[in-house]
Design an enzyme around this catalytic site. Structure first.
Site, PDB file in Angstrom:
ATOM      1  CE  LYS A  13      38.702 -17.220 -23.853  1.00  0.00           C
ATOM      2  NZ  LYS A  13      38.889 -17.701 -22.501  1.00  0.00           N
ATOM      3  CE  LYS A  24      34.418 -10.788 -22.696  1.00  0.00           C
ATOM      4  NZ  LYS A  24      34.055 -12.027 -22.125  1.00  0.00           N
ATOM      5  CE  LYS A  30      38.694 -13.022 -15.352  1.00  0.00           C
ATOM      6  NZ  LYS A  30      38.244 -14.118 -16.181  1.00  0.00           N
TER       7      LYS A  30
HETATM    8  P1  TYM Z   1      34.901 -15.087 -16.792  1.00  0.00           P
HETATM    9  O1  TYM Z   1      35.935 -15.546 -15.827  1.00  0.00           O
HETATM   10  O2  TYM Z   1      35.312 -14.676 -18.145  1.00  0.00           O
HETATM   11  O3  TYM Z   1      34.080 -13.887 -16.168  1.00  0.00           O
HETATM   12  C1  TYM Z   1      33.506 -13.965 -14.870  1.00  0.00           C
HETATM   13  C2  TYM Z   1      32.168 -13.252 -14.833  1.00  0.00           C
HETATM   14  O4  TYM Z   1      32.302 -11.903 -15.231  1.00  0.00           O
HETATM   15  C3  TYM Z   1      31.388 -11.602 -16.280  1.00  0.00           C
HETATM   16  N1  TYM Z   1      32.027 -10.643 -17.189  1.00  0.00           N
HETATM   17  C4  TYM Z   1      31.497  -9.459 -17.524  1.00  0.00           C
HETATM   18  N2  TYM Z   1      30.335  -8.864 -17.183  1.00  0.00           N
HETATM   19  C5  TYM Z   1      30.101  -7.639 -17.689  1.00  0.00           C
HETATM   20  N3  TYM Z   1      30.945  -6.998 -18.525  1.00  0.00           N
HETATM   21  C6  TYM Z   1      32.112  -7.555 -18.895  1.00  0.00           C
HETATM   22  N4  TYM Z   1      32.956  -6.915 -19.700  1.00  0.00           N
HETATM   23  C7  TYM Z   1      32.432  -8.850 -18.385  1.00  0.00           C
HETATM   24  N5  TYM Z   1      33.493  -9.677 -18.548  1.00  0.00           N
HETATM   25  C8  TYM Z   1      33.221 -10.778 -17.804  1.00  0.00           C
HETATM   26  C9  TYM Z   1      31.148 -12.932 -16.970  1.00  0.00           C
HETATM   27  O5  TYM Z   1      29.931 -12.923 -17.681  1.00  0.00           O
HETATM   28  C10 TYM Z   1      31.131 -13.869 -15.800  1.00  0.00           C
HETATM   29  O6  TYM Z   1      29.867 -13.873 -15.163  1.00  0.00           O
HETATM   30  N6  TYM Z   1      32.811 -19.371 -18.283  1.00  0.00           N
HETATM   31  C11 TYM Z   1      32.861 -18.392 -17.225  1.00  0.00           C
HETATM   32  C12 TYM Z   1      33.294 -18.962 -15.895  1.00  0.00           C
HETATM   33  C13 TYM Z   1      32.477 -20.134 -15.438  1.00  0.00           C
HETATM   34  C14 TYM Z   1      31.175 -20.085 -14.898  1.00  0.00           C
HETATM   35  C15 TYM Z   1      30.851 -21.446 -14.589  1.00  0.00           C
HETATM   36  C16 TYM Z   1      30.260 -19.068 -14.666  1.00  0.00           C
HETATM   37  C17 TYM Z   1      32.897 -21.439 -15.436  1.00  0.00           C
HETATM   38  N7  TYM Z   1      31.912 -22.220 -14.913  1.00  0.00           N
HETATM   39  C18 TYM Z   1      29.616 -21.780 -14.033  1.00  0.00           C
HETATM   40  C19 TYM Z   1      29.039 -19.413 -14.114  1.00  0.00           C
HETATM   41  C20 TYM Z   1      28.711 -20.745 -13.812  1.00  0.00           C
HETATM   42  C21 TYM Z   1      33.852 -17.319 -17.616  1.00  0.00           C
HETATM   43  O7  TYM Z   1      34.708 -17.500 -18.422  1.00  0.00           O
HETATM   44  O8  TYM Z   1      33.749 -16.191 -16.882  1.00  0.00           O
END
Ligand code: TYM
Length: 333
Positions: free
Chosen positions: A114, A196, A199
């Site tokens: 990032k 990957k 979004k």
């Molecule tokens: P975020 O918002 O980027 O993504 C949410 C969830 O989706 C999964 N994910 C994917 N899985 C498979 N293939 C992909 N291309 C893909 N892109 C995203 C992510 O692994 C995630 O599970 N830091 C986290 C949000 C967060 C969080 C937490 C998660 C904040 N606090 C506490 C768990 C527990 C994040 O940015 O996810």
């Protein structure tokens, strides 16, 4: 206090929720709602590490709550809430910042990535992001965190912080485990299968949004990058495009790679891509319909948010009070 084990997970309300978010995370949340006490957050504070348009952020936060429910999370069985509605997250994050080393934060791959993609805004929040995530998880004495593969490192640092704190003060935090599914944890971009699916990608052809129309979904799959071999077989290294489509199809229809190879034996890539597109569109159709209904009922969503925030607050303040006491802060009385 714990009648069942506890699950916590969250998604940032930044950008359009993608098929990666659905298959890597949400799809694994749904079947666990009876067996576990589940808490799912819309982590809006995390989204602030990148500049957001305020009106859009508000809209996306509501839309994400509606999607959680539309995907099958029952608001009576799960605690669904917006992170900023529970002040305990920011409070514990500050404390945990004082138990986290800058050296370990600077090794985080997401921070490095990032910092490159937002070179004009490498803010301190981006750096301490994993500490806020640790606070999210540890506040609820979480046992299991279902996430996609890209969050593995953040779970490891969460465990390190919890163990470090417990070593000093006794058993304050449950040390959580990650749950990363075997299939679907790494859904890749449709046009650049070495990256990957994200979004925040600028090119919408790289991802499937959960709210894309059936036509758009099929079109995007038809355009997906493949290879010149013309055989449908799983080989991540030499056939990343086809392997990605196979993992999507496997997650959506519940077939093994072997069964998929058999289903498409002697068929071309065109047939395969069409079928994957249709299968994804069929899966998302009822979710989209439910999402539309929910978005029209603002009062209902507001009530869920309010109720979720109260429940989350009650659960988390037990941990926060214990932490304050252990580290020597004077109770307010
Ligand atoms: P975020 O918002 O980027 O993504 C949410 C969830 O989706 C999964 N994910 C994917 N899985 C498979 N293939 C992909 N291309 C893909 N892109 C995203 C992510 O692994 C995630 O599970 N830091 C986290 C949000 C967060 C969080 C937490 C998660 C904040 N606090 C506490 C768990 C527990 C994040 O940015 O996810």
């Amino acid at each position: 206090m714990k009648d069942k084990k506890i699950i916590f997970s969250g998604i940032q309300p930044s950008g359009n929720l993608t098929l990666g978010n659905y298959l890597g995370a949400i799809i694994n949340w749904i079947p666990r709602q009876d067996e576990y006490n589940c808490i799912y957050s819309i982590v809006d504070l995390h989204a602030l590490t990148v500049r957001q348009n305020p009106a859009e952020l508000r809209q996306k936060t509501r839309s994400l709550l509606a999607l959680y429910i539309a995907c099958g999370l029952d608001p009576d069985k799960n605690v669904l809430f917006v992170q900023s509605h529970n002040g305990a997250h920011a409070e514990l994050a500050w404390i945990l910042n004082c138990y986290t080393y800058t050296g370990e934060l600077s090794r985080m791959t997401q921070f490095k990535e990032k910092s490159q993609s937002h070179a004009d805004n490498i803010n301190a929040g981006l750096f301490t992001y994993p500490v806020l995530m640790a606070a999210d998880i540890l506040l609820y004495q979480t046992d299991l965190v279902p996430v996609g593969h890209d969050q593995k490192q953040h779970l490891e640092i969460t465990r390190d912080i919890a163990q470090r704190f417990n070593n000093i003060y006794g058993e304050v935090f449950t040390v959580p485990e990650a749950y990363i599914p075997e299939v679907g944890a790494r859904i890749m971009s449709l046009q650049q299968p070495e990256n990957k699916m994200s979004k925040s990608d600028e090119n919408p052809n790289n991802y499937i949004s959960l709210l894309d129309s059936p036509n758009t979904i099929v079109k995007k799959f038809k355009r997906a990058v493949t290879d010149s071999e013309r055989i449908i077989r799983y080989d991540e290294k030499d056939k990343p495009g086809i392997s990605n489509l196979m993992s999507i199809y496997a997650s959506v229809v519940g077939k093994s790679y072997k069964e998929i190879e058999e289903e498409f034996q002697g068929k071309g890539y065109g047939d395969f891509k069409q079928r994957v597109g249709e299968a994804v569109a069929e899966t998302l159709k009822p979710i989209q319909e439910k999402h539309r209904e929910l978005m029209a009922d603002k009062g209902y969503l507001d009530n869920i948010m309010k109720d979720g925030a109260e429940r989350a607050e009650n659960l988390s303040y037990r941990t926060l009070r214990k932490v304050y006491k252990k580290i020597g802060l004077v109770p307010r009385g």
